[in-house]
Design a protein around this motif. Structure first.
Motif, mmCIF file in Angstrom:
data_model
loop_
_atom_site.group_PDB
_atom_site.id
_atom_site.type_symbol
_atom_site.label_atom_id
_atom_site.label_comp_id
_atom_site.label_asym_id
_atom_site.label_seq_id
_atom_site.Cartn_x
_atom_site.Cartn_y
_atom_site.Cartn_z
ATOM 1 N N PHE A 123 0.815 -1.210 0.000
ATOM 2 C CA PHE A 123 0.000 0.000 0.000
ATOM 3 C C PHE A 123 0.847 1.258 0.000
ATOM 4 C CE2 PHE A 123 -3.307 2.911 1.354
ATOM 5 C CZ PHE A 123 -4.415 2.379 0.714
ATOM 6 N N PHE A 124 1.923 1.231 0.786
ATOM 7 C CA PHE A 124 2.758 2.426 0.868
ATOM 8 C C PHE A 124 4.039 2.205 0.093
ATOM 9 C CE2 PHE A 124 0.287 2.183 4.797
ATOM 10 C CZ PHE A 124 -0.465 3.331 4.656
ATOM 11 N N LYS A 125 4.175 2.941 -0.958
ATOM 12 C CA LYS A 125 5.292 2.731 -1.862
ATOM 13 C C LYS A 125 6.644 2.887 -1.153
ATOM 14 C CE LYS A 125 6.096 3.042 -6.597
ATOM 15 N NZ LYS A 125 5.521 3.180 -7.846
ATOM 16 N N ARG A 126 6.685 3.823 -0.190
ATOM 17 C CA ARG A 126 7.956 4.103 0.443
ATOM 18 C C ARG A 126 8.436 2.921 1.287
ATOM 19 N NH1 ARG A 126 8.002 9.070 4.097
ATOM 20 N NH2 ARG A 126 6.127 9.547 2.908
ATOM 21 N N LEU A 127 7.463 2.183 1.853
ATOM 22 C CA LEU A 127 7.843 1.055 2.712
ATOM 23 C C LEU A 127 8.151 -0.192 1.903
ATOM 24 C CD1 LEU A 127 5.259 1.390 5.606
ATOM 25 C CD2 LEU A 127 7.695 1.883 5.660
ATOM 26 N N ASP A 128 7.728 -0.179 0.624
ATOM 27 C CA ASP A 128 7.813 -1.409 -0.169
ATOM 28 C C ASP A 128 9.224 -1.987 -0.192
ATOM 29 O OD1 ASP A 128 6.998 -3.453 -1.688
ATOM 30 O OD2 ASP A 128 7.017 -2.366 -3.596
ATOM 31 N N GLY A 129 10.198 -1.135 -0.588
ATOM 32 C CA GLY A 129 11.572 -1.620 -0.705
ATOM 33 C C GLY A 129 12.110 -2.232 0.582
ATOM 34 N N PRO A 130 12.163 -1.434 1.651
ATOM 35 C CA PRO A 130 12.733 -1.982 2.896
ATOM 36 C C PRO A 130 12.016 -3.243 3.384
ATOM 37 C CG PRO A 130 12.265 0.376 3.114
ATOM 38 C CD PRO A 130 11.807 -0.026 1.768
ATOM 39 N N LEU A 131 10.674 -3.211 3.359
ATOM 40 C CA LEU A 131 9.954 -4.360 3.907
ATOM 41 C C LEU A 131 10.176 -5.624 3.074
ATOM 42 C CD1 LEU A 131 6.554 -2.924 5.160
ATOM 43 C CD2 LEU A 131 8.432 -3.871 6.490
ATOM 44 N N MET A 132 10.200 -5.463 1.740
ATOM 45 C CA MET A 132 10.412 -6.644 0.912
ATOM 46 C C MET A 132 11.832 -7.178 1.053
ATOM 47 S SD MET A 132 7.957 -8.069 -0.584
ATOM 48 C CE MET A 132 6.903 -7.748 0.799
ATOM 49 N N ARG A 133 12.797 -6.262 1.243
ATOM 50 C CA ARG A 133 14.170 -6.742 1.469
ATOM 51 C C ARG A 133 14.234 -7.497 2.787
ATOM 52 N NH1 ARG A 133 13.686 -4.760 -2.705
ATOM 53 N NH2 ARG A 133 12.826 -6.861 -2.930
ATOM 54 N N LEU A 134 13.465 -6.993 3.776
ATOM 55 C CA LEU A 134 13.408 -7.688 5.063
ATOM 56 C C LEU A 134 12.848 -9.098 4.863
ATOM 57 C CD1 LEU A 134 13.661 -7.209 8.236
ATOM 58 C CD2 LEU A 134 11.188 -6.975 8.170
ATOM 59 N N THR A 135 11.804 -9.184 4.031
ATOM 60 C CA THR A 135 11.210 -10.485 3.742
ATOM 61 C C THR A 135 12.244 -11.405 3.093
ATOM 62 O OG1 THR A 135 9.206 -9.254 3.297
ATOM 63 C CG2 THR A 135 9.197 -11.567 2.709
ATOM 64 N N ASP A 136 12.975 -10.855 2.111
ATOM 65 C CA ASP A 136 14.013 -11.654 1.460
ATOM 66 C C ASP A 136 15.030 -12.131 2.480
ATOM 67 O OD1 ASP A 136 12.774 -11.215 -0.889
ATOM 68 O OD2 ASP A 136 14.109 -9.617 -1.573
ATOM 69 N N LEU A 137 15.371 -11.216 3.381
ATOM 70 C CA LEU A 137 16.352 -11.561 4.407
ATOM 71 C C LEU A 137 15.867 -12.752 5.220
ATOM 72 C CD1 LEU A 137 18.947 -10.240 5.965
ATOM 73 C CD2 LEU A 137 17.203 -9.665 7.636
ATOM 74 N N PHE A 138 14.610 -12.674 5.656
ATOM 75 C CA PHE A 138 14.071 -13.771 6.456
ATOM 76 C C PHE A 138 13.994 -15.067 5.660
ATOM 77 C CE2 PHE A 138 12.998 -10.889 9.800
ATOM 78 C CZ PHE A 138 12.890 -11.697 10.912
ATOM 79 N N LEU A 139 13.648 -14.931 4.360
ATOM 80 C CA LEU A 139 13.541 -16.132 3.529
ATOM 81 C C LEU A 139 14.892 -16.813 3.379
ATOM 82 C CD1 LEU A 139 11.119 -15.218 0.640
ATOM 83 C CD2 LEU A 139 10.925 -17.156 2.188
#
Lengths: 309, 567
Positions: A123-139
């Motif tokens: 929903f929030f474009k600004r959060l997209d990058g950091p949060l998805m990288r966090l997801t990748d990190l966890f994966l």
């Protein structure tokens, strides 16, 4: 001047407004699989929650119990006894308590985290990058070593606060929840990205709907269906992960049966006593299948486009 | 007719003759299964049993241990002793004499220089020799002639049968390994994968972690042996699959270490294709009592250290009661079947050192309850758990993760609950538990629990170093990175004095007596170590394989030269 005639007018009979949840239930009822799934799950829950209170094993000493080992099914022992003479029926009930509780709670945690992260990053474009990288990190984190470290660091601390059993429970559900939310986050993000460009969202936005309401009222209900599917799969993997942890000695104390542990214990006796693998395996499969069907039914019921057709 | 019967007679005679005067290579091929596959054939570079044992077919020492734990000569003429003058009276020197005319499998003669080189090879500081312990305490090795090896020790050595004895310290060929000293050791792939030896077989092909192909050594010192022309050692699978391959399908003749559960053992024996061989060594599954307080309320660095004695396990009556409540035979039946027997001893073998301590074998629940009452532990609040001065008799019982150990935990918890002791169980992944990481709270050395269970044994036949583990100065603690071996934190000056006496005693009978006394001090006199099960080795041999004798003191393949095909 006020028109007083209206007060004398006959009241118009109006249909009671139907609540949304009632609609959902009506739709849910038409899904046969979901109904069967719900019944099975209810029975399983009743089996593990009420069962141990109703089913009383006769009190035997350890040595007497041991002499009862490897008994075939009978009236006293409906599923026979294990290699130490313990009532397998009772162990199934006790084991199910933990397994179902772990499955449900860990699923709730992981879906909550997953949906939140997915929703925010979609929903929030600004959060997209950091949060998805966090997801990748966890994966990319290897699950078992991570759990090992978590258990080592926090087990004693939690055991001191909650006692050894509840402490382990809290630790395990959090550990599983925290390490399994990533697929849900990705799914939700994808859905949200598509949804937020749709006309009804644009319409709501042009009416000045604040973001919070937009998310809760318009976007969230529309991502419920994929989340439901992810959730049901999560229950299954949570039950299995718990058993893997118990197997490695990182889970519950060894005298605390869970379906996963029973399954692993039964493995070495699979040839002689296949039922010791079949029963816990069947219980796990039934739970997962039942939850899956309920999820399927809920998805249909919650989707306003399918509802009422 | 006449011709036919004559031919028959001749045939019968040949058959008999071949049985009586066996010929090298007459029995064809033999298949051996090591489910942990050998990865190197140089025992000096691996401490893995699988590697040492497969290498023992090729490499030999001066002497070996037989199934009774006695030393017998291999490459040596005879076993040196004080009586025959081979060992000096002050116990600081041993003289080995090689048999004359010995040849390596490449046809060159075996000399004392090879033995001296072996010592040099293993003692090289950069070599990382896995068997360095066997060459400890040696001052020098001299070779006055081609057949004589004189080993001089730093101090009197009552048990001089360490270097060049057994499968873990064989003699390697100088000519082959002379460029592999020190740091180069692990880079000599050809040498490590295909050593030239004196044993009954030699390598024809070696596939790491998979298969070893061997053939009879043409230069083996006994011209009639081995009976098999070729041998394959195959790796892979697990203990159960290995047992099945010998006992049920008959694809293999011998399978190593087939530890399977008792029900499965019975089922496989019933299949009738093979036998399960068991041999008892010194491996004892035991419960260790913590003599110090492991309470998490104590500051880190003081938990489980002698600063704080254990609140209730320091009372011998509590320890004894806990031991009395255990039915050891039930544990054997559940966990090991043929591969175990109940024991009360820390040193259950060899016979010379085994105490006749058997009073723990009979379970005594009433006695245990009475003893706890006497010690002042009574159930004053009626909740089923004994207490004293407001403190509950509750123990934390930890062990490694292993199905048999968890069964033991469940049973022992049951018995202890019945005498009024509350038990909390904990199991820890074996790699952590035995990992020895000083930073982990879960290692068996740290012992952050009241009691813990594991198995341990000693190498070889002499229990002296093993019993010396319980000296006061070997207590693990923060000051030595938790590396001590005295897990119980047992400390008794009388015990320390007796261990010192053992170190200077050469007379075997006297040694046995002292070792028994030390064993009793730890077990029946103090219940510091509560022995449960003497765990044997279990291996499977096909009914068509003859001459197999399971040996727990040396490698299992120690007498492969005597194996033959039963016809």
């Amino acid at each position: 001047m006020r028109d007083t005639a209206g007060t004398q007018a006959k009241p118009v009979r109006m249909e009671r407004p139907r609540s949304q949840w009632r609609d959902v239930w009506d739709q849910f009822k038409t899904h046969k699989g979901a109904l069967v799934g719900m019944t099975v799950l209810a029975l399983l829950v009743a089996f593990v929650v009420i069962g141990p209170f109703v089913w009383h094993e006769e009190k035997l000493t350890t040595t007497q119990t041991y002499l009862n080992k490897n008994k075939p099914p009978s009236l006293t022992y409906p599923l026979g006894t294990d290699h130490l003479g313990r009532d397998f029926f009772l162990r199934m009930m006790e084991g199910g308590r933990v397994s179902i509780a772990v499955g449900l709670v860990a699923m709730t945690i992981s879906i909550f985290i997953g949906t939140t992260v997915g929703m925010l990053s979609g929903f929030f474009k600004r959060l997209d990058g950091p949060l998805m990288r966090l997801t990748d990190l966890f994966l990319s984190l290897p699950l078992l070593p991570l759990l090992l470290v978590m258990v080592m660091l926090f087990r004693d601390a939690l055991a001191r606060i909650f006692g050894p059993e509840l402490g382990t429970f809290v630790l395990i559900v959090i550990a599983i929840g925290v390490t399994s939310w990533m697929p849900a986050a990705r799914i939700v993000r994808g859905e949200v990205l598509a949804l937020k460009e749709r006309e009804f969202v644009l319409a709501a936005r042009s009416l000045g709907t604040p973001n919070r309401r937009l998310i809760l009222r318009h976007v969230l209900p529309n991502v419920v269906s994929p989340v439901m599917v992810a959730a049901t799969l999560d229950i299954a993997s949570a039950i299995i992960t718990e058993s893997a942890l118990s197997f490695l000695g990182l889970g519950f104390p060894p005298d605390f049966p869970t379906w996963g542990r029973l399954l692993f214990d039964g493995l070495s006796y699979m040839q002689q006593y296949p039922e010791r693998v079949i029963w816990p395996g069947l219980a796990i499969s039934l739970t997962v299948l039942a939850v899956n069907y309920i999820g399927d039914g809920l998805r249909d019921a919650l989707d306003p486009r399918i509802r009422g057709r | 007719m006449k011709l036919r019967s004559a031919l028959m007679g001749a045939a019968a005679f040949t058959a008999l003759a071949s049985a009586a005067w066996a010929e090298r290579g007459a029995d064809g091929h033999v298949n051996v299964l090591y489910w942990q596959a050998p990865s190197i054939l140089n025992p000096y570079l691996s401490s893995g049993t699988k590697d040492v044992e497969s290498a023992s077919l090729i490499l030999e020492g001066m002497a070996g241990f037989n199934e009774k734990g006695e030393v017998f000569a291999r490459l040596a003429e005879s076993v040196p002793t004080v009586e025959n003058g081979g060992v000096s009276a002050d116990l600081t020197q041993i003289t080995w004499k090689l048999k004359s005319g010995l040849l390596w499998s490449d046809g060159t003669p075996v000399t004392s220089a090879d033995a001296a080189f072996t010592y040099e090879y293993c003692k090289h500081p950069e070599g990382g020799c896995a068997q360095a312990a066997r060459y400890e305490g040696i001052k020098s090795i001299e070779t006055p002639d081609d057949l004589t090896v004189i080993i001089t020790f730093d101090a009197p050595k009552p048990n001089p049968y360490q270097a060049f004895v057994g499968g873990t310290s064989p003699i390697i060929q100088k000519a082959q390994f002379q460029n592999c000293l020190g740091a180069a050791a692990s880079t000599c792939t050809d040498q490590n994968f295909g050593p030239i030896g004196t044993g009954p077989f030699r390598v024809t092909e070696f596939k790491t972690n998979d298969t070893v192909s061997l053939e009879a050594n043409p230069n083996y010192r006994d011209a009639t042996k081995p009976a098999f022309a070729t041998m394959t050692i195959k790796g892979g699978g697990d203990a159960e699959a290995a047992a099945r391959a010998v006992m049920e399908t008959g694809e293999f003749d011998y399978a190593w270490n087939t530890q399977i559960n008792p029900d499965l053992q019975a089922q496989m024996i019933a299949a009738g294709k093979g036998t399960l061989l068991n041999g008892f060594g010194t491996l004892v599954e035991r419960i260790e009592m913590n003599m110090t307080d492991p309470s998490p309320d104590l500051p880190e660095g003081e938990r489980s250290t002698p600063k704080h004695p254990h609140p209730f396990l320091s009372d011998i009556r509590v320890r004894k009661a806990l031991s009395m409540a255990i039915d050891r035979q039930v544990l054997v039946d559940v966990g090991y079947g043929n591969a175990g027997r109940a024991t009360c001893n820390l040193v259950p073998a060899p016979e010379l050192y085994a105490s006749d301590n058997t009073d723990c074998l009979q379970q005594d629940m009433e006695g245990a309850k009475a003893l706890l009452d006497e010690a002042g532990w009574t159930d004053s609040d009626g909740d089923g758990v004994r207490d004293k001065d407001g403190k509950k008799l509750s123990v934390l019982y930890q062990t490694s993760t292993n199905p048999v150990r968890q069964d033991f935990q469940a049973l022992i918890k049951g018995w202890w609950n019945e005498v009024g002791v509350e038990v909390e169980l904990k199991n820890i992944d074996a790699s952590v538990y035995f990992g020895g990481d000083a930073g982990s709270p879960d290692t068996f050395q740290k012992f952050y629990a009241d009691v813990e269970m594991y198995a341990n044994n000693f190498d070889g036949t002499d229990p002296e170093p093993y019993l010396a583990q319980y000296l006061c100065d070997k207590i693990p603690g923060p000051d030595n990175q938790w590396q001590g071996e005295n897990i119980n934190r047992f400390c008794d000056p009388a015990y320390d004095a007796l261990v010192k006496e053992l170190a200077t005693t050469a007379d075997m009978a006297k040694r046995g007596e002292i070792a028994k006394k030390l064993n009793d001090m730890l077990t029946k006199d103090s219940y510091t170590v509560v022995a449960l099960v003497d765990r044997g080795r279990l291996s499977a041999a096909s009914n068509t394989l003859g001459g197999v004798v399971l040996n727990t003191w040396d490698t299992e393949l120690w007498n492969a030269q005597d194996w033959f095909r039963v016809k």
